[in-house]
Design an enzyme around this catalytic site. Structure first.
Site, PDB file in Angstrom:
ATOM      1  N   GLU A  89       0.852  -1.187   0.000  1.00 18.23           N
ATOM      2  CA  GLU A  89       0.000   0.000   0.000  1.00 18.23           C
ATOM      3  C   GLU A  89       0.887   1.236   0.000  1.00 18.23           C
ATOM      4  O   GLU A  89       1.976   1.233   0.587  1.00 18.23           O
ATOM      5  CB  GLU A  89      -0.920  -0.036   1.221  1.00 18.23           C
ATOM      6  CG  GLU A  89      -1.927  -1.175   1.089  1.00 18.23           C
ATOM      7  CD  GLU A  89      -2.941  -1.251   2.196  1.00 18.23           C
ATOM      8  OE1 GLU A  89      -2.669  -0.749   3.301  1.00 18.23           O
ATOM      9  OE2 GLU A  89      -4.015  -1.831   1.950  1.00 18.23           O
ATOM     10  N   CYS A 330      -0.482   6.052  10.018  1.00 16.45           N
ATOM     11  CA  CYS A 330       0.667   5.340  10.558  1.00 16.45           C
ATOM     12  C   CYS A 330       0.234   4.074  11.301  1.00 16.45           C
ATOM     13  O   CYS A 330      -0.636   4.118  12.161  1.00 16.45           O
ATOM     14  CB  CYS A 330       1.392   6.273  11.511  1.00 16.45           C
ATOM     15  SG  CYS A 330       2.853   5.562  12.200  1.00 16.45           S
TER      16      CYS A 330
END
Ligand code: SF4
Length: 338
Positions: A89, A330
């Site tokens: 990704e 994150c």
């Protein structure tokens, strides 16, 4: 037959791949890819026979974008799958002033197993090649041509794939004229890798995912600590800073009731002593499957934690959540959007 992909290679590699085509043709093709060409048929300054030959033998991208998800805050996450089935990704982040940052992956999955991170739970599938790393930037540039910064904070530990990382940075900063000063490599703390990066002359920025500098807790949260003890990581940062004279970023993902104690803040203040750093505090982003074990910190915890460190003279910034709704923040890569 799997056709070789041309995107993500340096000029020299392209000339080799495309031989016996003359090198000026390779340069023309490179320029087309830089401009975001998605097929050989649009490369109008190439003779038709050359375009047809390219089409038979090559593709532009190795991977295909299987999914693209947009968050209302402007974040876009893409999932790229390569011919062997390895998936990664990559994320396009937009900050408050409208600047775009490309967050790139260096591995499919990650071997380091940080317990609060979705990617860490996936394990490692394989390292990416330099071309596969660079290709992500090209895919993101098709969505947004104006990218101001690149961060290697996607899936994987960049310093465990050092040769590909190095080659990718050289390609990006040389051929795409993207200044290394706008490139940040983020590590969980691989001591030999930090030293290598300092010696490499690449002139990129470095960020350390510190989380806590209290050794027992860090070892529990980030098992990489066992082979890379906290004092050794600090030594390697001092070495990096001595070699590069660059300010470092420390990052602390805050987990409610776990690493927000004053003891953890003290350990970070102690760790930062002697280093020129900015500390980036990141409230943990919820990840499906991990959200029973971990929780985002309360506002009060964040204020007490950052307040202590500011009092100690540390330069502290708080990163506001972006991309959480597409699981592009994150620690969320590899997670399905909720
Ligand atoms: S936080 Fe980074 S190093 Fe740790 S498991 Fe996740 S991707 Fe790997």
């Amino acid at each position: 037959m799997i056709r070789a992909a041309l995107c993500g290679h340096s000029h020299a590699e392209l000339r080799n791949l495309l031989a016996p085509l003359p090198s000026f043709r390779a340069d023309q093709i490179f320029q087309w890819m830089l401009r975001g060409a998605e097929s050989f048929s649009v490369m109008s300054n190439l003779p038709r026979a050359v375009r047809e030959d390219l089409d038979r033998n090559f593709t532009i991208y190795a991977g295909s974008v299987e999914k693209r998800i947009s968050d209302p805050d402007g974040t876009i996450k893409i999932r790229i799958v390569f011919p062997d089935g390895a998936g990664i990704e990559s994320v396009l982040l937009v900050d408050a002033s409208g600047r775009n940052t490309a967050c790139l992956s260096t591995q499919s999955g990650c071997p380091l197993g940080c317990v609060f991170c979705k990617t860490g739970r996936l394990g490692l599938r394989r390292n990416l090649t330099a071309a596969e790393i660079v290709e992500q930037l090209f895919h993101l540039r098709l969505i947004e041509p104006d990218i101001a910064n690149i961060v290697f904070m996607g899936m994987g530990e960049p310093l465990l794939n050092f040769d590909s990382l190095r080659q990718a940075i050289e390609i990006i900063s040389h051929d795409s004229v993207f200044s290394p000063r706008r490139i940040t490599v983020s590590t969980a703390g691989i001591v030999p890798g930090i030293r290598n990066l300092g010696d490499s002359g690449l002139n990129v920025r470095l960020a350390l995912s510190l989380t806590t500098a209290e050794p027992v807790l860090r070892n529990r949260l980030m098992p990489v600590t066992a082979a890379n003890p906290v004092p050794d990581v600090k030594e390697s940062l001092l070495y990096f800073q001595h070699k590069t004279r660059r300010r470092l970023t420390l990052e602390a993902v805050l987990l409610r009731g776990i690493n927000t104690r004053i003891l953890d803040a003290q350990s970070i203040a102690e760790f930062a002593r002697g280093l020129d750093v900015v500390l980036n505090v990141i409230p943990w982003n919820p990840v499906p499957g991990l959200d029973e074990e971990f929780h985002a910190p309360s506002g009060r915890e964040i204020a007490a934690f950052t307040g202590y460190l500011k009092e100690k003279g540390l330069n502290v910034t708080r990163r506001f959540r972006r991309g959480t709704r597409v699981a592009g923040a994150c620690g969320q890569l590899g997670a399905d959007p909720t």
